[in-house]
Scaffold this active site. Sequence first.
Site, short mmCIF file in Angstrom:
data_model
loop_
_atom_site.label_atom_id
_atom_site.label_comp_id
_atom_site.label_asym_id
_atom_site.label_seq_id
_atom_site.Cartn_x
_atom_site.Cartn_y
_atom_site.Cartn_z
N ILE A 113 34.24 -41.27 172.91
CA ILE A 113 33.67 -42.60 173.13
C ILE A 113 34.34 -43.57 172.17
O ILE A 113 34.42 -43.31 170.96
CB ILE A 113 32.16 -42.61 172.89
CG1 ILE A 113 31.47 -41.41 173.57
CG2 ILE A 113 31.56 -43.92 173.36
CD1 ILE A 113 31.61 -41.36 175.07
N CYS A 114 34.84 -44.67 172.68
CA CYS A 114 35.39 -45.75 171.88
C CYS A 114 36.47 -45.22 170.92
O CYS A 114 37.42 -44.58 171.36
CB CYS A 114 34.26 -46.47 171.13
SG CYS A 114 34.69 -48.08 170.46
#
Length: 347
Positions: A113-114
């Site tokens: 994520i990210c």
Amino acid sequence: MKDRPSGRKPLLVTVLVFPGVRLLDVTGPIEVFATANEFGGRYRVRTVSPDGADVVTAAGTGLRVDLAAAQVQEASDVVVIPGGPEWPSLIKDDALLDAIRALDARGCRTASICTGAFLLAAAGLLDGRRATTHWRFADQLALRYPQVTVEADALFVRDGHIMTSAGVSSGIDLSLALVEEHLGADVARAVAKDMVVFMQRPGGQSQFSVRTHTPRARQEMLRRVLDAIAEDPSAPHTLATMARRAGVSARHMTRLFHDEMTTTPARYVEQVRMEAAQAILEDSDDPMATVARRTGFGSAESLRRAFTRNLGITPGAYRARFRTTPPQVTASGPDTLEVSGEHRQSP
């Protein structure tokens, strides 16, 4: 994708956490999987840290940890690697990188994520793969790890058993895609509706709300015009109409848009109408002619041309993609897929 161990229920999701992890990177995916359980899913989520200790997130919130990464014995169906604002120091944390490699080796699917993409890259798991991360850091990911092909505008990218996602909220997009992969589109759609989020957000990271990615107008006369456009996109917002509302000449109105909004009056109106049309397509089954009339495009053909010009897809395709998450099989092979604003197509 690696073969999933057979006969094991429920599906096991392992989320790696560490001091300074971004909270939404952790809770967003967990909420998706927990909500899926309300619609027939059987996910079991556990959190692990490199040493088994509880952690404090970047937001200052404490997170309970179930066990140390080294204690993990069961193979995970999904391993989630969140990011954190201190990623430049995290990519030098050997214990953290070792934990990532170990969890990946025991998992069927590993998803970042990210800025978690930096951790995967530092662990060597993105070598020779396509990946994405938050748009602000995409250039740095490509610069630091030239062996990674960075797709800067993608919401998430799937290459083999590895998935990477963009900004924090795109972790929800990625998780919904996994729910669809595991349980089907109907369950994923129910989860998206319950959470009041997109089933699949059309467009990439470069697409943001008109009102949030344009500068705030300094002139009160221009703000009145912008408010009128937003309140009723279907009204005839011609240059002459806007100029009369502001009490200025058409030439001065054009100059105001250029100087303060960095666009033209016609382009701004079209952007607002596009957003209005997108909202209607997402929430209704209205005929295209009705959508066009309600949003100021006039005709279904004008609506179609605007969508094709701005998004590269038709209004019908937009509506369909809001309700499902079909990935595109790339030339790299049947297990290398990308979901992005520019390239989503049904196989």
